[in-house]
Design an enzyme around this catalytic site. Structure first.
Site, short mmCIF file in Angstrom:
data_model
loop_
_atom_site.label_atom_id
_atom_site.label_comp_id
_atom_site.label_asym_id
_atom_site.label_seq_id
_atom_site.Cartn_x
_atom_site.Cartn_y
_atom_site.Cartn_z
N ARG A 223 0.87 -1.18 0.00
CA ARG A 223 0.00 0.00 0.00
C ARG A 223 0.90 1.23 0.00
O ARG A 223 1.92 1.26 0.72
CB ARG A 223 -0.89 0.03 1.24
CG ARG A 223 -2.07 -0.93 1.20
CD ARG A 223 -3.14 -0.53 0.18
NE ARG A 223 -4.26 -1.45 0.18
CZ ARG A 223 -4.33 -2.57 -0.53
NH1 ARG A 223 -3.31 -2.93 -1.31
NH2 ARG A 223 -5.40 -3.33 -0.48
N GLU A 252 -3.17 7.51 -4.14
CA GLU A 252 -3.72 6.93 -5.37
C GLU A 252 -5.04 7.59 -5.74
O GLU A 252 -5.85 7.84 -4.84
CB GLU A 252 -3.97 5.42 -5.14
CG GLU A 252 -2.78 4.59 -5.54
CD GLU A 252 -2.96 3.10 -5.29
OE1 GLU A 252 -2.03 2.52 -4.72
OE2 GLU A 252 -4.00 2.55 -5.67
N HIS A 270 -1.17 0.02 -9.71
CA HIS A 270 -1.78 -0.95 -8.80
C HIS A 270 -2.26 -2.21 -9.53
O HIS A 270 -3.46 -2.52 -9.54
CB HIS A 270 -2.93 -0.30 -8.00
CG HIS A 270 -3.17 -0.97 -6.67
ND1 HIS A 270 -3.52 -0.30 -5.53
CD2 HIS A 270 -3.12 -2.28 -6.31
CE1 HIS A 270 -3.67 -1.16 -4.52
NE2 HIS A 270 -3.43 -2.38 -4.99
C1 GLV Z 1 -4.75 -5.40 -3.60
O1 GLV Z 1 -4.05 -4.44 -3.47
C2 GLV Z 1 -5.23 -6.20 -2.52
O2 GLV Z 1 -5.07 -5.83 -1.34
O3 GLV Z 1 -5.83 -7.24 -2.81
#
Ligand code: GLV
Ligand code: GLV
Length: 305
Positions: A223, A252, A270
């Site tokens: 993250r 983001e 992402h």
């Molecule tokens: C993606 O970032 C997830 O947490 O599945």
């Protein structure tokens, strides 16, 4: 039963959900704004949420007392106020396991792209630059015998380690208890695989970046807020570290503008779990969790506080 799905998901999962009741899927091709989200969930017994949806008390309140489950289609659940929901008797679930390999593949892909200058070479050719093979042309660095430091030795961290070992890297770990300083000092590659929590927010800050080797690279597929993105841009510009491969960003979908200017940075939007196979499995797992809870069974993937 009413099931609210906050964004389009694979059809196979919708088929499963329709067997339970009325399924309402957001028709927007973007994240719902907070007030749209609150409106959308009214009367829901189940919410199938995405990682960009902030699911807090106000959303639970807007849904109503019949809300039984929030099934996040992600392994991360930092977008959900799990404690508050749980205290209201709402089950929260996530989708671990099915995205482990896909995410580790992307993390390793970012690493290779960075160290072998793949994206940079691609840009050079597309720009129509003249070039010719010579022994000093676009040299990257090898990974063999280098040290990979994994922060967050969970499923994805260990899958990254497995790939790294196959490429001849030596792997060291830092978990919740072990100090990360030793790892940051030793590692040629630092790869982040810890969840975002209050404890891991800005885990990689200016001080951490100062400890890293000037030849080291940072990979982040967890993250964005685990890294102080502005401090990272400073560290890259002042050559405190050699490069970064980033799939996630602090704000983001925005990216710190200085990162976009740097050739020693590889950026993806992402995409960690973004394969057809994985995204289908994630959606199906979320649907399974909804099915379990709405039929009075224990879900496979409860998130515990
Ligand atoms: C993606 O970032 C997830 O947490 O599945
Ligand atoms: C490189 O292309 C080689 O043939 O060694």
């Amino acid at each position: 039963m009413r099931i609210v799905v906050t964004r389009r998901i694979p059809e196979a999962a919708l088929v499963e959900l329709r067997a339970l009741g009325e399924v309402r899927v957001s028709t927007q091709d973007r994240p719902l704004e907070p007030d749209e989200l609150r409106k959308a969930v009214a009367g829901a017994h189940a919410i199938v949420s995405m990682l960009h949806d902030r699911i807090d008390e106000s959303v639970a309140e807007a849904a109503g007392p019949q809300l039984r489950i929030v099934a996040n289609v992600a392994v991360g659940h930092d977008n959900i106020d799990v404690r508050t929901l749980t205290s209201r008797g709402i089950v929260v679930t996530n989708t671990p396991g099915v995205l482990t390999d896909a995410t580790a593949d992307l993390a390793f892909g970012l690493l290779l792209t960075l160290t072998r200058r793949i994206a940079e070479g691609d840009r050079l050719l597309r720009a129509g630059q003249p070039w010719s093979f010579h022994l000093g042309f676009m040299l990257g660095s090898g990974l063999q015998a280098k040290t990979l430091g994994i922060i967050g030795p969970g499923q994805i961290g260990r899958a990254m380690a497995k790939r790294a070992e196959a490429f001849g890297l030596h792997v060291v770990y830092s978990g919740r208890s072990e100090p990360k300083e030793t790892l940051l000092r030793q590692a040629d590659v630092v790869s982040l695989h810890c969840p975002l929590t209050p404890q891991t927010h800005h885990l990689i800050d200016a001080a951490a970046l100062r400890i890293m080797k000037p030849t080291a690279v940072l990979i982040n597929t967890t993250r964005g807020p685990v890294v102080d993105e502005s401090a990272l841009a400073d560290a890259l510009l002042t050559k405190q570290i050699a490069g970064a491969g980033l799939d996630v960003f602090e704000h983001e979908p925005d990216v710190e503008p200085r990162l976009l200017e740097l050739d020693n940075v590889v950026l993806t939007p992402h995409l960690g779990s973004a394969t057809v196979e994985t995204r289908t499995q994630m959606a199906l797992l979320a649907a399974d969790n909804v099915t379990a809870v709405l039929t009075g069974k224990a879900p496979e993937n409860p998130v515990r506080t």
